[in-house]
Scaffold this active site. Structure first.
Site, PDB file in Angstrom:
ATOM      1  N   ARG A 165       5.554  12.710   3.444  1.00 36.33           N
ATOM      2  CA  ARG A 165       4.653  12.280   2.363  1.00 36.33           C
ATOM      3  C   ARG A 165       3.459  13.210   2.201  1.00 36.33           C
ATOM      4  NH1 ARG A 165       2.749  10.498  -0.959  1.00 36.33           N
ATOM      5  NH2 ARG A 165       1.944   8.384  -0.996  1.00 36.33           N
ATOM      6  N   ASP A 219      12.609   2.840  -4.907  1.00 37.75           N
ATOM      7  CA  ASP A 219      11.661   1.764  -5.199  1.00 37.75           C
ATOM      8  C   ASP A 219      12.203   0.940  -6.357  1.00 37.75           C
ATOM      9  OD1 ASP A 219       8.704   0.984  -4.410  1.00 37.75           O
ATOM     10  OD2 ASP A 219       8.967   0.595  -6.545  1.00 37.75           O
ATOM     11  N   TYR A 255       5.772  -6.917 -12.923  1.00 37.15           N
ATOM     12  CA  TYR A 255       5.037  -5.636 -12.889  1.00 37.15           C
ATOM     13  C   TYR A 255       4.811  -5.093 -14.298  1.00 37.15           C
ATOM     14  CZ  TYR A 255       5.143  -5.288  -7.855  1.00 37.15           C
ATOM     15  OH  TYR A 255       4.927  -5.520  -6.534  1.00 37.15           O
ATOM     16  N   ARG A 280      11.649  -2.325   4.399  1.00 37.78           N
ATOM     17  CA  ARG A 280      10.651  -1.263   4.579  1.00 37.78           C
ATOM     18  C   ARG A 280      10.724  -0.625   5.963  1.00 37.78           C
ATOM     19  NH1 ARG A 280       6.123  -1.666   0.950  1.00 37.78           N
ATOM     20  NH2 ARG A 280       7.168  -1.968  -1.034  1.00 37.78           N
ATOM     21  N   ARG A 285       5.460   4.030   5.780  1.00 44.91           N
ATOM     22  CA  ARG A 285       4.258   4.685   6.296  1.00 44.91           C
ATOM     23  C   ARG A 285       3.937   4.428   7.760  1.00 44.91           C
ATOM     24  NH1 ARG A 285       0.724   2.736   1.375  1.00 44.91           N
ATOM     25  NH2 ARG A 285       2.112   1.017   1.846  1.00 44.91           N
TER      26      ARG A 285
HETATM   27  O1  CP3 Z   1      12.994   0.801   3.738  1.00 40.36           O
HETATM   28  C1  CP3 Z   1      13.066   0.198   2.636  1.00 40.36           C
HETATM   29  O2  CP3 Z   1      12.952  -1.046   2.538  1.00 40.36           O
HETATM   30  C2  CP3 Z   1      13.419   0.990   1.401  1.00 40.36           C
HETATM   31  C3  CP3 Z   1      12.381   1.368   0.562  1.00 40.36           C
HETATM   32  C4  CP3 Z   1      11.672   0.422  -0.390  1.00 40.36           C
HETATM   33  C5  CP3 Z   1      10.457   0.820  -0.968  1.00 40.36           C
HETATM   34  N1  CP3 Z   1      10.119  -0.105  -1.916  1.00 40.36           N
HETATM   35  C6  CP3 Z   1       9.718   2.030  -0.631  1.00 40.36           C
HETATM   36  C7  CP3 Z   1       8.263   2.091  -0.855  1.00 40.36           C
HETATM   37  C8  CP3 Z   1      12.033  -0.803  -0.958  1.00 40.36           C
HETATM   38  C9  CP3 Z   1      13.222  -1.689  -0.639  1.00 40.36           C
HETATM   39  C10 CP3 Z   1      11.037  -1.110  -1.920  1.00 40.36           C
HETATM   40  C11 CP3 Z   1      11.108  -2.295  -2.780  1.00 40.36           C
HETATM   41  C12 CP3 Z   1       9.901  -2.701  -3.502  1.00 40.36           C
HETATM   42  N2  CP3 Z   1       8.989  -1.907  -4.154  1.00 40.36           N
HETATM   43  C13 CP3 Z   1       9.542  -4.046  -3.732  1.00 40.36           C
HETATM   44  C14 CP3 Z   1      10.341  -5.240  -3.293  1.00 40.36           C
HETATM   45  C15 CP3 Z   1      10.133  -5.426  -1.832  1.00 40.36           C
HETATM   46  C16 CP3 Z   1       8.865  -6.061  -1.475  1.00 40.36           C
HETATM   47  O3  CP3 Z   1       8.105  -5.441  -0.742  1.00 40.36           O
HETATM   48  O4  CP3 Z   1       8.654  -7.188  -1.933  1.00 40.36           O
HETATM   49  C17 CP3 Z   1       8.359  -4.047  -4.477  1.00 40.36           C
HETATM   50  C18 CP3 Z   1       7.595  -5.267  -4.924  1.00 40.36           C
HETATM   51  C19 CP3 Z   1       8.025  -2.697  -4.765  1.00 40.36           C
HETATM   52  C20 CP3 Z   1       6.903  -2.179  -5.563  1.00 40.36           C
HETATM   53  C21 CP3 Z   1       6.008  -1.352  -4.733  1.00 40.36           C
HETATM   54  N3  CP3 Z   1       6.296  -0.069  -4.292  1.00 40.36           N
HETATM   55  C22 CP3 Z   1       4.743  -1.703  -4.218  1.00 40.36           C
HETATM   56  C23 CP3 Z   1       4.076  -3.039  -4.426  1.00 40.36           C
HETATM   57  C24 CP3 Z   1       4.277  -0.603  -3.484  1.00 40.36           C
HETATM   58  C25 CP3 Z   1       2.966  -0.456  -2.779  1.00 40.36           C
HETATM   59  C26 CP3 Z   1       3.124  -1.218  -1.515  1.00 40.36           C
HETATM   60  C27 CP3 Z   1       2.333  -0.670  -0.414  1.00 40.36           C
HETATM   61  O5  CP3 Z   1       2.698  -1.040   0.723  1.00 40.36           O
HETATM   62  O6  CP3 Z   1       1.387   0.083  -0.642  1.00 40.36           O
HETATM   63  C28 CP3 Z   1       5.260   0.396  -3.517  1.00 40.36           C
HETATM   64  C29 CP3 Z   1       5.214   1.703  -2.858  1.00 40.36           C
HETATM   65  C30 CP3 Z   1       6.257   1.971  -1.828  1.00 40.36           C
HETATM   66  N4  CP3 Z   1       7.571   1.665  -1.965  1.00 40.36           N
HETATM   67  C31 CP3 Z   1       6.038   2.596  -0.572  1.00 40.36           C
HETATM   68  C32 CP3 Z   1       7.298   2.690   0.043  1.00 40.36           C
HETATM   69  C33 CP3 Z   1       7.630   3.349   1.350  1.00 40.36           C
HETATM   70  C34 CP3 Z   1       4.724   3.147  -0.039  1.00 40.36           C
HETATM   71  C35 CP3 Z   1       4.502   4.410  -0.802  1.00 40.36           C
HETATM   72  C36 CP3 Z   1       3.748   5.490  -0.081  1.00 40.36           C
HETATM   73  O7  CP3 Z   1       4.337   6.251   0.675  1.00 40.36           O
HETATM   74  O8  CP3 Z   1       2.530   5.602  -0.361  1.00 40.36           O
END
Ligand code: CP3
Length: 345
Positions: free
Chosen positions: A40, A76, A153, A27, A31
Site C-alpha cells: 500500500r 472491494d 453507499y 478482511r 492493513r
Molecule cells: O480480505 C478480504 O476480506 C477481502 C477484501 C475486502 C475489502 N473490502 C478490502 C478493503 C472485502 C471483502 C471488502 C468488502 C467491503 N468493502 C465491505 C463489506 C464488508 C464489510 O466490511 O462490511 C464494505 C462495506 C466495503 C466498503 C469499504 N471499503 C469501506 C467501508 C472501506 C474503509 C474501511 C476501513 O477499514 O477503512 C473500504 C476500504 C478497504 N476495503 C480496505 C481494504 C483492505 C482498506 C483500504 C486501505 O488499504 O486503506
C-alpha cells in the site's frame, strides 16, 4: 480430487461432516498485515485493486502466513459502482467517498451502465491468477455487495450511521428505489457469475448494513431484490449471505437465499442456528475485537463458539465482521491454529 482445505470448506457449506472446522476471516488481507502495508506504500487502494498481479499477491498473503482454509479475493464491494460515473474515491482514514450521490429518480436515470466485463476486467484476471497460484490447496471465495448495502453507499455518498437519505428515498420515491435496486441486482449477479466463471469456488454476498432496517422494511424493500440476485447465480456454487446487526432479520435473510448464513457476534451461535433451522449452514461469529486481547482470551472465545455449535456439520468459522487494523498478526495466526486444534475430530 480436491485437497484438504478446499474439500473441507465445500463440505461444510453443504452441511456434510468434516475432519475439522474450516476457518477464514473477513478482511484477512488488509492493513493489520505488514506485507499489505508495504504494498500500500507503493499503490493507492484503487490502484492496488486494479493491478491483477498485486491484488493476487495480497489475496495470497494470508493463505501463506496464517494457514486459513480459504482465500478471499482482494477487491472491494464498491469497485463495480465506479463505472456508473459517481466519482468514487478512497480517502485516507475516512473510507470511501462518492462525490455524486444518487438521491432522486433523476439521479438514478443519470447512471451509465456498462457491462461488468468491460467495467472490471482486472478483477476477473485477478481471480484467474489466484486460482492458478492456489492450484486447489484452498478454495477461492469471490464476493459482492448486496443491492441494499451498495445502494446505501450510492445514496449516502459514504459510510453512514443512520442511513437517513437511503430510508427517505426508499419511502418517498419507491419507483426510483425499485429502479436502483433492480439495476444493482443485475450488476451484482453478473459480477458474481463472472467471478465464478473465472474460477471462484464460492461467493459471499455482503449485506453489511441491513441491520439498520425494521424487519418489515427489509421484507418489502430489500428481500425481493436480494432473492433475485441469488436465484440468478450459477447453480452448484455455495453462496454465503452475510450481514451485521441481523438478529431480527435472520429468518428473512434465509428466505432471500444462500447456502450459508453469516452471523455477527451479537447473537449466540448455537441457539440462533437452532431457531434458523439446521437445513442451512452457518458462518461465524467471533467478535473481531477479541483478537486485540491476549491469546488466552482468543482461545476462550473460540472454545465458546465451538461448544455452542457442538460439532454439528455445517459450520464455517469466521469473525462476526472484518479484522480490525489494530490487530496483532500473531493473534490471528493463533486463532486459526486454535480453531483447527479444538475442532479436530
Ligand atoms: O480480505 C478480504 O476480506 C477481502 C477484501 C475486502 C475489502 N473490502 C478490502 C478493503 C472485502 C471483502 C471488502 C468488502 C467491503 N468493502 C465491505 C463489506 C464488508 C464489510 O466490511 O462490511 C464494505 C462495506 C466495503 C466498503 C469499504 N471499503 C469501506 C467501508 C472501506 C474503509 C474501511 C476501513 O477499514 O477503512 C473500504 C476500504 C478497504 N476495503 C480496505 C481494504 C483492505 C482498506 C483500504 C486501505 O488499504 O486503506
Amino acid at each position: 480430487m480436491q485437497s484438504g482445505s478446499t474439500a473441507c470448506f465445500l463440505r461444510a457449506c453443504r452441511r456434510e461432516r468434516t475432519p475439522f472446522t474450516p476457518v477464514w476471516l473477513m478482511r484477512q488481507a488488509g492493513r493489520y498485515m505488514p506485507e499489505y502495508r508495504a504494498l500500500r506504500a507503493r499503490y493507492g487502494f484503487l490502484e492496488l485493486c486494479k493491478n491483477p498481479e498485486a491484488a493476487a499477491e495480497v489475496t495470497l498473503q494470508p493463505v501463506e502466513k496464517l494457514g486459513v482454509d480459504a482465500a478471499i479475493l482482494f477487491a472491494d464491494i464498491l469497485l463495480v459502482l465506479e463505472p456508473l460515473g459517481i466519482g468514487l474515491e478512497f480517502t485516507r482514514g475516512d473510507g470511501p467517498r462518492i462525490h455524486r450521490p444518487v438521491r432522486s429518480h433523476h439521479d438514478v436515470k443519470r447512471l451509465d451502465r456498462v457491462p461488468v466485463e468491460e467495467a472490471v476486467p482486472f478483477l476477473f484476471e485477478t481471480v484467474r491468477l489466484v486460482r492458478k497460484a492456489l492450484s486447489d490447496r484452498v478454495p477461492l471465495i469471490g464476493f459482492a455487495g448486496a443491492p441494499f448495502t451498495l445502494a446505501s453507499y450510492l445514496v449516502e455518498g459514504g459510510p453512514s450511521r443512520e442511513f437517513l437519505f437511503t430510508k427517505r428515498l426508499m419511502r418517498e420515491e419507491p419507483a426510483a428505489w425499485d429502479a436502483l435496486m433492480r439495476m444493482l441486482g443485475e450488476i451484482t449477479a453478473e459480477y458474481l457469475n463472472g467471478q465464478i466463471a473465472a474460477g471462484a469456488h464460492a461467493v459471499q454476498l455482503f449485506d453489511s448494513w441491513i441491520g439498520t432496517l425494521a424487519p418489515s422494511d427489509y421484507r418489502d424493500y430489500v428481500l425481493p431484490y436480494t432473492r433475485r440476485v441469488i436465484q440468478q447465480l450459477t447453480p452448484g456454487v455455495p453462496v454465503i449471505h452475510f450481514g451485521t446487526g441481523t438478529a431480527g432479520l435472520l429468518h428473512l435473510m434465509k428466505a432471500a437465499g444462500g447456502d450459508v448464513i453469516g452471523l455477527d457476534w451479537r447473537v449466540e451461535i448455537g441457539p440462533t442456528w437452532e431457531r434458523l433451522g439446521y437445513d442451512i449452514a452457518v458462518q461465524g461469529n467471533l467478535d473481531p475485537a477479541v483478537l486485540l486481547a491476549d491469546v488466552g482470551e482468543v482461545r476462550r472465545g473460540v472454545k465458546e463458539i465451538l461448544d455452542s455449535v457442538a460439532g454439528r456439520p455445517g459450520h464455517v468459522f469466521n469473525l462476526g465482521h472484518g479484522v480490525h487494523k489494530e490487530t496483532p498478526v500473531d493473534h490471528v495466526t493463533a486463532l486459526v491454529d486454535i480453531v483447527h486444534e479444538l475442532s479436530a475430530r
